[in-house]
Design an enzyme around this catalytic site. Sequence first.
Site, PDB file in Angstrom:
ATOM      1  N   ALA A  14     -11.179  36.025 -12.562  1.00  0.00           N
ATOM      2  CA  ALA A  14     -12.088  36.890 -13.342  1.00  0.00           C
ATOM      3  C   ALA A  14     -12.607  38.090 -12.564  1.00  0.00           C
ATOM      4  CB  ALA A  14     -13.258  36.057 -13.867  1.00  0.00           C
ATOM      5  N   VAL A  64      -6.928  28.593  -7.308  1.00  0.00           N
ATOM      6  CA  VAL A  64      -6.682  27.588  -8.359  1.00  0.00           C
ATOM      7  C   VAL A  64      -5.579  26.605  -7.982  1.00  0.00           C
ATOM      8  CG1 VAL A  64      -7.536  28.951 -10.327  1.00  0.00           C
ATOM      9  CG2 VAL A  64      -5.109  29.083  -9.683  1.00  0.00           C
ATOM     10  N   TYR A 155       8.003  32.878 -14.308  1.00  0.00           N
ATOM     11  CA  TYR A 155       6.771  33.155 -15.066  1.00  0.00           C
ATOM     12  C   TYR A 155       6.857  32.582 -16.487  1.00  0.00           C
ATOM     13  CZ  TYR A 155       3.046  36.065 -17.119  1.00  0.00           C
ATOM     14  OH  TYR A 155       1.917  36.519 -17.762  1.00  0.00           O
ATOM     15  N   ILE A 188      -0.211  43.941 -22.555  1.00  0.00           N
ATOM     16  CA  ILE A 188      -1.613  44.366 -22.540  1.00  0.00           C
ATOM     17  C   ILE A 188      -1.785  45.528 -21.552  1.00  0.00           C
ATOM     18  CG2 ILE A 188      -3.995  43.607 -22.135  1.00  0.00           C
ATOM     19  CD1 ILE A 188      -2.609  42.190 -24.524  1.00  0.00           C
TER      20      ILE A 188
HETATM   21  P1  NAP Z   1      -4.486  40.491 -12.707  1.00  0.00           P
HETATM   22  O1  NAP Z   1      -5.051  41.826 -13.011  1.00  0.00           O
HETATM   23  O2  NAP Z   1      -3.519  40.344 -11.590  1.00  0.00           O
HETATM   24  O3  NAP Z   1      -5.712  39.478 -12.488  1.00  0.00           O
HETATM   25  C1  NAP Z   1      -5.497  38.141 -12.125  1.00  0.00           C
HETATM   26  C2  NAP Z   1      -6.599  37.725 -11.156  1.00  0.00           C
HETATM   27  O4  NAP Z   1      -6.311  36.385 -10.732  1.00  0.00           O
HETATM   28  C3  NAP Z   1      -6.622  38.591  -9.884  1.00  0.00           C
HETATM   29  O5  NAP Z   1      -7.944  38.911  -9.519  1.00  0.00           O
HETATM   30  C4  NAP Z   1      -5.952  37.685  -8.866  1.00  0.00           C
HETATM   31  O6  NAP Z   1      -6.371  37.958  -7.529  1.00  0.00           O
HETATM   32  C5  NAP Z   1      -6.443  36.334  -9.329  1.00  0.00           C
HETATM   33  N1  NAP Z   1      -5.643  35.266  -8.742  1.00  0.00           N
HETATM   34  C6  NAP Z   1      -4.342  35.298  -8.375  1.00  0.00           C
HETATM   35  N2  NAP Z   1      -3.969  34.143  -7.822  1.00  0.00           N
HETATM   36  C7  NAP Z   1      -5.077  33.346  -7.828  1.00  0.00           C
HETATM   37  C8  NAP Z   1      -5.336  32.042  -7.368  1.00  0.00           C
HETATM   38  N3  NAP Z   1      -4.371  31.306  -6.777  1.00  0.00           N
HETATM   39  N4  NAP Z   1      -6.572  31.523  -7.526  1.00  0.00           N
HETATM   40  C9  NAP Z   1      -7.560  32.250  -8.103  1.00  0.00           C
HETATM   41  N5  NAP Z   1      -7.381  33.507  -8.542  1.00  0.00           N
HETATM   42  C10 NAP Z   1      -6.150  34.053  -8.402  1.00  0.00           C
HETATM   43  O7  NAP Z   1      -3.733  39.869 -14.002  1.00  0.00           O
HETATM   44  P2  NAP Z   1      -3.979  40.175 -15.566  1.00  0.00           P
HETATM   45  O8  NAP Z   1      -2.920  41.129 -16.000  1.00  0.00           O
HETATM   46  O9  NAP Z   1      -5.382  40.461 -15.861  1.00  0.00           O
HETATM   47  O10 NAP Z   1      -3.558  38.741 -16.171  1.00  0.00           O
HETATM   48  C11 NAP Z   1      -4.508  37.729 -16.450  1.00  0.00           C
HETATM   49  C12 NAP Z   1      -3.794  36.574 -17.156  1.00  0.00           C
HETATM   50  O11 NAP Z   1      -3.206  37.062 -18.374  1.00  0.00           O
HETATM   51  C13 NAP Z   1      -2.664  35.958 -16.347  1.00  0.00           C
HETATM   52  O12 NAP Z   1      -2.613  34.566 -16.567  1.00  0.00           O
HETATM   53  C14 NAP Z   1      -1.433  36.636 -16.923  1.00  0.00           C
HETATM   54  O13 NAP Z   1      -0.286  35.852 -16.734  1.00  0.00           O
HETATM   55  C15 NAP Z   1      -1.830  36.732 -18.389  1.00  0.00           C
HETATM   56  N6  NAP Z   1      -1.085  37.759 -19.139  1.00  0.00           N
HETATM   57  C16 NAP Z   1      -1.179  39.070 -18.800  1.00  0.00           C
HETATM   58  C17 NAP Z   1      -0.487  40.022 -19.554  1.00  0.00           C
HETATM   59  C18 NAP Z   1      -0.565  41.512 -19.244  1.00  0.00           C
HETATM   60  O14 NAP Z   1       0.055  42.297 -19.966  1.00  0.00           O
HETATM   61  N7  NAP Z   1      -1.308  41.918 -18.216  1.00  0.00           N
HETATM   62  C19 NAP Z   1       0.306  39.612 -20.638  1.00  0.00           C
HETATM   63  C20 NAP Z   1       0.367  38.256 -20.946  1.00  0.00           C
HETATM   64  C21 NAP Z   1      -0.332  37.340 -20.194  1.00  0.00           C
HETATM   65  P3  NAP Z   1      -5.421  38.910  -6.599  1.00  0.00           P
HETATM   66  O15 NAP Z   1      -5.349  40.224  -7.281  1.00  0.00           O
HETATM   67  O16 NAP Z   1      -6.122  38.938  -5.281  1.00  0.00           O
HETATM   68  O17 NAP Z   1      -4.080  38.208  -6.565  1.00  0.00           O
END
Ligand code: NAP
Length: 247
Positions: A14, A64, A155, A188
């Site tokens: 988050a 996590v 993924y 997104i």
């Molecule tokens: P993001 O910007 O990379 O944010 C994810 C956050 O999770 C980052 O702060 C990351 O930290 C943290 N994280 C990574 N590994 C972790 C761990 N082992 N333990 C705790 N925290 C951890 O990703 P997002 O695009 O917002 O995506 C959020 C969710 O939506 C994900 O599950 C993704 O698969 C899903 N999703 C995203 C999209 C899209 O279009 N963006 C589409 C479908 C689904 P670091 O940056 O330091 O690694």
Amino acid sequence: MMDLKDKIAIVTGAAQGIGKVIALGLAKCGADIAVSDINEVSLNEAVKEIETLGRKAIAVKMDVSSLKDCEAMVKKTVETFGRIDLLVNNAGITRDTVLLRMKEEQWDQVIQVNLKGTFNCTKAVIRSMFKQKSGKIINISSVTGAMGNAGQANYASSKAAVMGFTKSIAREYAHCGITVNAVAPGFIKTAMTDAIPDKDRDAMISLIPAKRLGFPEDVADTVCFLASDMANYITGQVIHVNGGMYM
Ligand code: NAP
């Protein structure tokens, strides 16, 4: 706006991106939040933003993929707020490449964070929800888990597995007032999609009947609905938030 007044939520991943917008959305509806992430610097920023909205928040730096970290996060949240009403398993990573080039560690890392991380956090929180006979768990999956995507075998597998996990845990705990659902976002608009060259982004958009990328708020609004009492009879579902690109 949904009413989540004084509900206690944990949101993983988050500190930024979709998870941060989910945490802010829940706080706007009245929830107090344990904001957890592996990234400590941005975590504290997210906590400040929630406090500005007049809600309480704590930062939990954790990974996590460690069950021990997840258990410590649950303990700290209960010590601070007294209970947990909602868990949003949002933390997720990508390590994209085609199968010919995919290294074993790229497969393992993605499964470890996206799937095992969802298991770890849910396992850590389920006992307290079971005892209080209420709770909501929302897992962030992906359209890729339903459609597949070239270059994302690791993924897509992890996100499809999250759907199976969601349905299984929903069946196990429906009888004691716990709902478990998944939200599957499409493409997104995030820092990640901003970095894609215009030409490639336009090609992606052409696949979406709504002819636009989704906003993180589109995902957050769905999470707020599923977290609310308006969704008490919804469990074991995968809600697709994708502008129609998969139906
Ligand atoms: P993001 O910007 O990379 O944010 C994810 C956050 O999770 C980052 O702060 C990351 O930290 C943290 N994280 C990574 N590994 C972790 C761990 N082992 N333990 C705790 N925290 C951890 O990703 P997002 O695009 O917002 O995506 C959020 C969710 O939506 C994900 O599950 C993704 O698969 C899903 N999703 C995203 C999209 C899209 O279009 N963006 C589409 C479908 C689904 P670091 O940056 O330091 O690694």
